[in-house]
Write a protein that holds these residues in place. Structure first.
Motif, short mmCIF file in Angstrom:
data_model
loop_
_atom_site.label_atom_id
_atom_site.label_comp_id
_atom_site.label_asym_id
_atom_site.label_seq_id
_atom_site.Cartn_x
_atom_site.Cartn_y
_atom_site.Cartn_z
N ASN A 130 5.03 6.70 8.32
CA ASN A 130 5.01 5.47 7.55
C ASN A 130 4.15 4.47 8.31
O ASN A 130 4.46 4.13 9.47
CB ASN A 130 6.42 4.91 7.36
N LEU A 131 3.06 4.02 7.68
CA LEU A 131 2.21 3.04 8.31
C LEU A 131 2.97 1.72 8.45
O LEU A 131 3.66 1.30 7.52
CB LEU A 131 0.96 2.80 7.46
N GLY A 146 -0.94 8.99 -0.62
CA GLY A 146 0.26 8.33 -0.16
C GLY A 146 1.26 8.07 -1.27
O GLY A 146 0.95 8.19 -2.46
N PRO A 153 6.32 3.17 0.17
CA PRO A 153 7.24 3.24 1.31
C PRO A 153 8.61 2.64 0.99
O PRO A 153 8.94 1.54 1.41
CB PRO A 153 6.51 2.42 2.37
N VAL A 190 3.61 -3.19 3.80
CA VAL A 190 4.20 -1.86 3.78
C VAL A 190 5.65 -1.92 3.32
O VAL A 190 6.42 -0.97 3.47
CB VAL A 190 4.07 -1.15 5.15
N TRP A 249 -4.00 2.61 12.64
CA TRP A 249 -2.69 2.07 12.26
C TRP A 249 -1.62 2.52 13.25
O TRP A 249 -1.64 3.66 13.72
CB TRP A 249 -2.28 2.58 10.87
N LEU A 279 -5.51 6.48 0.66
CA LEU A 279 -4.07 6.27 0.64
C LEU A 279 -3.55 6.27 -0.80
O LEU A 279 -2.47 6.79 -1.08
CB LEU A 279 -3.70 4.96 1.34
N CYS A 334 2.28 3.55 13.47
CA CYS A 334 3.10 4.24 12.47
C CYS A 334 4.46 4.61 13.05
O CYS A 334 4.61 4.84 14.25
CB CYS A 334 2.43 5.53 12.01
N ILE A 374 0.84 -1.19 0.00
CA ILE A 374 0.00 0.00 0.00
C ILE A 374 0.89 1.25 0.00
O ILE A 374 2.04 1.20 0.44
CB ILE A 374 -0.95 0.02 1.22
N ALA A 410 2.10 3.60 1.76
CA ALA A 410 2.07 3.76 3.22
C ALA A 410 2.85 4.96 3.74
O ALA A 410 2.85 5.23 4.94
CB ALA A 410 2.62 2.49 3.89
N ARG A 411 3.51 5.71 2.86
CA ARG A 411 4.24 6.90 3.29
C ARG A 411 3.36 8.12 3.08
O ARG A 411 2.87 8.37 1.97
CB ARG A 411 5.54 7.04 2.50
#
Length: 346
Positions: free
Chosen positions: A78-79, A141, A144, A174, A88, A137, A90, A62, A64-65
């Protein structure tokens, strides 16, 4: 054993910041008990056999950042782990700006800080959940990228495809299972045509895969946990291949760690759906894979410990010294190696 036993010299310029193009041109170091040979990913069909079972990880990364604001201050998260469909855990920076009760705005996506752990990890509760959160996201996003790449350049739109495997189906990672980045649909078609079989398992790779080992002795290290699933169908496929004397080829350390987590003492693979924190170091006896296709890992990392367990520390140090001398590219976007398993004492 000492973490320093897994150190080696790696010049910083050996860490790749983009994948090879075309993907089949990435270099491939063949590592066997008899020695080393320099190949490319394009040679992979020559190194596998009809009937081999390739075990792949179908997790999907995903974006995630997230970059946003707390008040007027810029922040980044970052998740790393989903608590539920809208919450989440993080990693966050700068950590001093994150206080429970504050609101973080990531463009049109809003989250509230509900906890902050002693190690600096924060817990965010988003204003949307489930599929709506995943869609948000995707809009705000970015991928990551590992810190060793992110320190050299910003993630961009190209990473949305570069940092995702051809097998990616089940959302939740992630970090990418990066050995799979080498196999394009064209390469998979070549392997299918020659009779290499394939089965998917799922390990949602966590950000902990990037964390350095901060202890002196491996006995004191605690692995991050990641959620994985081996379906009854996948377990049956692996067991049938093993019973028929076919080779099991793990595509990446994530697939290997998962099927080892699901392995029974008898060497069969059972259906599995749980968290795993398996930590593999030399002396471990593998029960599943015969070969491992993996990227080149960093000094003193848990993944270099794993490949050392798979083929022997001395052999892997010699292989990595060869790779450095020959200009192989390391880490997530780098080159790969195909390793035969060598059991302890053999």
């Amino acid at each position: 054993m000492k973490v320093a036993d897994f150190d080696f010299d790696l010049p910083p310029d050996r860490i790749a910041v983009r994948p090879a193009e075309p993907r089949e041109s990435a270099r491939l170091l063949r590592i066997t008990a008899d020695g080393l040979s320099d190949r490319t990913i394009g040679d992979l069909p020559d190194l596998l056999r009809a009937g081999d079972l390739l075990v792949v990880n179908d997790t999907k990364v995903i974006p995630a950042r997230l970059v946003g604001r707390i008040g007027e201050g810029r922040v980044e998260v970052n998740l790393i782990h989903a608590v539920d469909d809208h919450t989440w855990e993080c990693l966050a920076r700068p950590g001093k700006r994150f206080r429970p009760g504050s609101t973080v705005v990531f463009g049109a996506l809003v989250a509230h800080i509900i906890a902050k752990a002693e190690d600096g990890t924060i817990t965010l509760s988003f204003d949307v959940a489930g599929a709506a959160l995943m869609a948000a996201l995707d809009r705000v996003g970015t991928m990551p990228l590992p810190p060793y790449i992110a320190r050299k350049r910003e993630p961009d739109d190209q990473d949305r495809t570069d940092y995702q495997t051809a097998f990616a189906e089940r959302t939740g990672a992630v970090a990418a299972p990066t050995a799979g980045l080498h196999l394009t649909p064209t390469m998979l078609g070549r392997l299918d045509a020659m009779g290499v079989e394939r089965v998917a398992v799922t390990l949602h790779v966590g950000a902990g895969t990037f964390l350095p080992v901060k202890v002196d002795d491996t006995d004191d290290h605690r692995m991050h946990a990641e959620w994985g699933e081996v379906s009854a169908h996948a377990a049956a496929r692996i067991n049938a291949a093993r019973a028929a004397g076919k080779r099991i080829v793990a595509l990446g350390t994530t697939a290997l760690r998962l099927i080892e987590s699901a392995a029974t003492p008898a060497g069969t693979v059972a259906p599995f759906g749980a968290w795993t924190d398996i930590f593999i170091t030399p002396g471990y006896r593998f029960r599943t894979a015969d070969l491992l296709l993996t990227n080149f890992h960093l000094p003193q990392s848990t993944l270099f410990m794993l490949v050392s367990a798979f083929a022997g520390t001395a052999r892997m140090k010699a292989a990595y010294a060869h790779a450095v001398a020959q200009g192989y590219r390391f880490y997530s976007y780098g080159d790969a190696c195909l390793i035969d398993r060598v059991d302890p004492g053999s």
